[in-house]
Design a protein around this motif. Structure first.
Motif, PDB file in Angstrom:
ATOM      1  N   GLY A  39      -5.292  -0.013  -1.804  1.00  0.00           N
ATOM      2  CA  GLY A  39      -3.998  -0.540  -1.367  1.00  0.00           C
ATOM      3  C   GLY A  39      -2.986  -0.518  -2.493  1.00  0.00           C
ATOM      4  N   ASP A  43       3.531  -0.956  -1.307  1.00  0.00           N
ATOM      5  CA  ASP A  43       3.407  -0.843   0.147  1.00  0.00           C
ATOM      6  C   ASP A  43       3.296  -2.228   0.767  1.00  0.00           C
ATOM      7  OD1 ASP A  43       3.653   1.784   0.536  1.00  0.00           O
ATOM      8  OD2 ASP A  43       1.534   2.223   0.864  1.00  0.00           O
ATOM      9  N   ALA A  44       2.542  -3.086   0.069  1.00  0.00           N
ATOM     10  CA  ALA A  44       2.362  -4.447   0.594  1.00  0.00           C
ATOM     11  C   ALA A  44       3.690  -5.169   0.660  1.00  0.00           C
ATOM     12  CB  ALA A  44       1.382  -5.220  -0.289  1.00  0.00           C
ATOM     13  N   ARG A 306      -2.770  -8.841   0.894  1.00  0.00           N
ATOM     14  CA  ARG A 306      -2.742  -7.908  -0.240  1.00  0.00           C
ATOM     15  C   ARG A 306      -1.707  -8.364  -1.279  1.00  0.00           C
ATOM     16  NH1 ARG A 306      -1.876  -2.079   1.185  1.00  0.00           N
ATOM     17  NH2 ARG A 306      -0.906  -2.695   3.106  1.00  0.00           N
TER      18      ARG A 306
ATOM     19  N   SER B 418      -8.659  -2.688   6.048  1.00  0.00           N
ATOM     20  CA  SER B 418      -7.389  -2.267   6.631  1.00  0.00           C
ATOM     21  C   SER B 418      -6.528  -1.392   5.702  1.00  0.00           C
ATOM     22  CB  SER B 418      -6.624  -3.525   7.042  1.00  0.00           C
ATOM     23  OG  SER B 418      -5.536  -3.185   7.793  1.00  0.00           O
ATOM     24  N   ALA B 419      -6.317  -1.847   4.454  1.00  0.00           N
ATOM     25  CA  ALA B 419      -5.437  -1.099   3.541  1.00  0.00           C
ATOM     26  C   ALA B 419      -5.978   0.306   3.310  1.00  0.00           C
ATOM     27  CB  ALA B 419      -5.313  -1.843   2.218  1.00  0.00           C
ATOM     28  N   GLU B 423      -4.296   3.981   4.678  1.00  0.00           N
ATOM     29  CA  GLU B 423      -4.009   4.992   3.651  1.00  0.00           C
ATOM     30  C   GLU B 423      -4.691   6.311   4.016  1.00  0.00           C
ATOM     31  OE1 GLU B 423      -3.642   2.375  -0.404  1.00  0.00           O
ATOM     32  OE2 GLU B 423      -5.036   4.051  -0.395  1.00  0.00           O
TER      33      GLU B 423
END
Lengths: 342, 547
Positions: A39, A43-44, A306, B418-419, B423
């Motif tokens: 992640g 983006d978060a 996140r 999820s992340a 992606e």
């Protein structure tokens, strides 16, 4: 000055000097772990559909475009200034503010949970040890195993169903009724604050909301205490001075409570301290099960959002607490028990 | 000697023992005397006209320029006003802060909007066109999650009079008035908010709506009725919202009388139990269809879904009624187009073309794709780990497909955090993924553009940059892109309706996605609580709730 005093002083000093090393190790591991998790913090914050230019600008603003080493140096620099960062998800809120908002709830739950654990664990352990090789002793063992093995969320749910949904003796969770105003400062510990304000009604309400979560937490960790007390008390009850006391006709109850239990409790100090430290960051299951607005719950939320900076900051905070408490326990043990070599 | 020494050293322990004893005594005393217990659980919300509501949804931010999730959207819908809204209970657009529907220039590029006078914001400042222009500009410029909704459409926004706003579009967009109902397009005072990249105020809100934000935290949010509101004053004095960490807590608290309203998200078996026990418990169940669509995205860039016949075969294998029974206990609706049933242009194209769980038809497509028992079809279905419903759906599909097409199809169910999952979806790593879509505004455009449009690519290379890449299908069709552009610009409703039919037809012919189900929305209200309803656009109007 005796050689023992010098040795103790040297021991304390060495443990204290070890603290920065332990904290540095923890913070480094946290930093690397956070970089290894999947992640993108940008983006978060901006969402995956944000324009690339906006993402790059924010990446630069957060210092994420620098090399890993430079990021690490920045991170250490902030830590040295006691800056744990701020929330990416809810901008502007620092990690210290989050700790200030949520840590009291965790501390209160932890203290009450430990109190329940100590009462239940010491009582059951003492009773079991005083009746060795009897069904009571076996019951004590079984209690220890069951409480150790029972999943926290399952037990919490069962208590909720029985005492909150069916009997309606307690609320499901949360710290204070939604429609009422909670005690206003100064510590954030509702029990203490309500007493400081002399408001017994708020005290009663706080403890009423605290009852089920702390019983859940306390009962499930009481097995650890029960086991320690039972084993140590059994050994102590075989000691010569206990035999001597029996020979003098002192009642068994008095021998256990006044003479033997004190000695048997020494190792419990270590367990108590370490459990306290680990619970400050590890009550997440209890907090989530009871919607308890503590720091572990907030930590869980940060992970799901996140919110990297908060996760990183809180992991550092929790790790530091555990390190400091374990050092404090070492020192306390050395002071209390002269048999400890250092 | 040792005992004496330890006795001295263990004095602190004795004190601890006394403390524990005293504490437990207090505990027993307080709990035993806790008369508040009964009062609280039996009449939880006996709180002078305030309504208590429980939810498991969380609010990351209340900044209208950054809030893009469903729950902050509901809060902002009640805290703020928009230029246009929907008449309660309908899908009819009506002016809110505007005084009438916009005047649209002949080229469809300029919208002139007359604004309401006499509206005050929560901080006492006056609402006018300057404030609205500032708020829209901020929404676009601050780069929040929903910023693209307007920044990709609007060219300029300016106050052309004290109470007249003029918006110029980059290109004609038929759904623009609907887009202006988005919760984030709400006035905020320039004195409090600033324009600048990522300059957000997540825990504050100052707007013009029927409620003022009283407090905001991750576990409790309180709204107070705005006594100076220009419109109808709320039916209650305020809303106290408790955010629960699990559906079980929400369910147990509501069931034991601890809440006036329980709204999202309960598990299917909890909803079923509350429906079953409604008479005994005295609560009311409100059920509404929703526009949340769930679908399977098929990656055309990699095998096996680079073969159209395989995509068609899988479309024919899906048994939506089975999914509805097994995964949702009937609390969802089978969906046969990505445009939900709430829109008149909805056409159940997948049912017409492929049936539902039609394994005979699936076999025909598989044969055309060269799939035999010696060369069986193998594919993976991915879903985010956090979604328990999609886990049930994926496993139900696997069992149903493998038992009805033994030896011919093998399905592997896989999950990822999820992340990581999203992606990888964008990178085209997974052959298929279960996903859902919460619309931004109530227009069929919002169910075709995000699924079918692609800015860069070709029919050979497929999508290289665009919405279909983000959705993991990598679908690219020049014809579909052309249809999308036309429908977006078309102001004639009947012509636009025909274009939506063509788009749905393209969807069923090319099968970049397989629509699966449409959610139903549930809200539960305790005895004595009225006015609870879910709007057709999925909004929850808190000011209508009375008790």
């Amino acid at each position: 000055m005796s050689s023992r005093s010098n040795a103790l002083r040297y021991y304390v000093l060495s443990r204290l000097m070890l603290a920065p090393l332990m904290i540095w190790t923890i913070t480094t591991v946290v930093f690397l772990l956070m970089r290894a998790t999947p992640g993108d913090p940008v983006d978060a914050l901006l969402g995956p559909r944000a324009p690339i230019e906006a993402k790059e600008a924010l990446r630069s603003q957060l210092g994420l475009d620098k090399s890993l080493f430079l990021q690490y140096l920045d991170y250490l620099g902030h830590l040295l200034r006691f800056d744990l960062g701020s929330s990416i998800a809810s901008q502007g809120q620092t990690v210290w503010q989050i700790i200030g908002d949520h840590f009291p709830a965790t501390v209160e739950l932890t203290i009450c949970g430990l109190a329940v654990a100590a009462i239940v664990g010491i009582t059951v352990g003492s009773v079991a040890a005083s009746r060795p090789n009897t069904p009571i002793d076996a019951g004590g063992r079984l209690f220890g195993i069951l409480t150790y093995a029972t999943p926290m969320y399952w037990f919490g749910m069962i208590l909720q169903l029985v005492f909150a949904v069916q009997l309606r003796w307690f609320p499901i969770g949360t710290r204070f009724p939604l429609a009422q105003t909670p005690p206003d400062g100064p510590t954030g510990l509702y029990l203490l604050d309500s007493l400081l304000h002399g408001n017994l009604s708020q005290f009663g309400t706080s403890i009423y909301h605290l009852a089920l979560p702390s019983l859940t937490l306390g009962i499930l960790i009481s097995g650890v205490f029960e086991r320690m007390v039972r084993v140590n008390l059994k050994q102590t009850l075989r000691a010569d001075y206990v035999e001597a006391a029996r020979a003098r006709g002192i009642p068994e109850f008095r021998i256990i409570t006044v003479h033997a239990l004190k000695n048997a409790l020494i190792p419990v100090i270590t367990i108590l301290g370490l459990t306290f430290a680990s619970l400050l960051g590890g009550t997440v299951l209890t907090e989530v099960t009871f919607s308890w607005p503590g720091l572990a719950n907030r930590f869980f939320e940060a992970i799901s959002q996140r919110d990297y900076e908060v996760v990183q900051g809180l992991m550092t905070f929790f790790g530091t607490i555990v390190a400091l408490v374990s050092i404090a326990i070492d020192i306390l043990n050395a002071y209390v028990d002269p048999r400890i070599r250092y | 000697m040792l005992v004496q020494l330890l006795g001295r050293r263990l004095r602190p322990l004795r004190a601890l023992g006394y403390y524990i004893g005293l504490f437990s005594l207090c505990l027993v005393f307080a709990v035993a005397c806790g008369g508040g217990a009964d009062q609280e659980t039996s009449t939880p919300a006996a709180s002078n006209g305030r309504v208590t509501m429980g939810t498991t949804l969380s609010a990351r931010t209340l900044d209208p320029a950054d809030a893009y999730e469903i729950f902050p959207g509901i809060l902002l819908y009640n805290l703020g006003d928009r230029l246009y809204t929907y008449a309660p209970g309908t899908t009819t657009l009506e002016p809110q802060l505007a005084t009438e529907m916009p005047t649209i220039s002949d080229d469809g590029l300029t919208y002139t909007i007359p604004l309401r006078e006499g509206v005050m914001l929560h901080d006492g400042s006056a609402f006018n066109a300057e404030v609205m222009a500032f708020s829209i500009q901020r929404f676009m410029d601050n780069g929040g999650r929903p910023a693209f909704l307007l920044s990709e459409k609007i060219d300029t926004v300016e106050a052309t009079g004290e109470y007249e706003l003029t918006v110029s579009l980059q290109q004609p967009f038929a759904a623009f008035t609907s887009l202006l109902t988005f919760w984030g397009v709400t006035p905020v005072p320039p004195d409090t908010y600033t324009i600048g990249e990522a300059q957000f105020k997540p825990e504050e809100f100052v707007g013009s709506g029927p409620y003022k934000l009283a407090s905001f935290s991750s576990d409790v949010i309180k709204l107070d009725a705005n006594p100076d509101y220009w419109g109808d004053v709320p039916e209650n004095k305020g809303i106290d919202i408790q955010i629960f960490t699990s559906p079980a807590n929400l369910y147990n608290t509501f069931q034991s009388g601890g809440l006036d309203v329980a709204y999202q998200t309960l598990d299917p078996d909890q909803i079923a139990a509350l429906e079953r026990d409604a008479d005994r418990g005295g609560w009311t169940v409100i059920e509404a269809g929703s526009t949340v669509v769930n679908y399977m995205s098929l990656n055309q860039k990699i095998a096996p879904f680079d073969d159209l016949n395989v995509r068609k075969a899988v479309a024919a294998m899906i048994d939506r009624n089975l999914l509805n029974d097994r995964a949702f206990q009937g609390q969802a609706e089978p969906l046969y187009s990505l445009i939900p049933k709430s829109f008149e242009v909805h056409e159940p194209v997948f049912e017409q073309a492929y049936g539902d769980g039609d394994y005979g038809k699936a076999k025909e497509f598989l044969e055309e794709a060269g799939i035999t028992e010696a060369n069986p079809l193998e594919f993976e279905i991915w879903y985010p780990t956090s979604s328990t419903t999609r886990s049930v759906v994926a496993n139900t599909l696997k069992e149903a497909i493998e038992s009805n097409l033994p030896g011919l199809v093998n399905v592997q169910v896989s999950t990822a955090e999820s992340a990581t999952l999203w992606e990888n979806v964008e990178k085209g790593i997974y052959p298929s993924v279960l996903a859902n879509w919460y619309p931004d505004y109530f227009d069929p455009d919002n169910f075709v553009q995000p699924f079918l449009s692609c800015n860069e690519g070709s029919e050979e290379t497929l999508c290289e940059k665009g919405a279909t890449q983000g959705n993991g299908s990598f679908y690219y069709s020049a014809k579909t892109n052309d249809l999308l552009t036309k429908q977006s610009a078309e102001l004639d409703e009947s012509v636009r309706s025909d274009l939506f039919q063509d788009l749905q037809q393209a969807m069923v012919e090319d099968v970049p996605y397989i629509p699966l189900w449409q959610n139903k929305d549930y809200v539960f209200s305790a005895s004595g609580v009225g006015g609870v309803a879910i709007e057709p656009n999925q909004q929850f109007l808190l000011w209508q709730i009375s008790k």
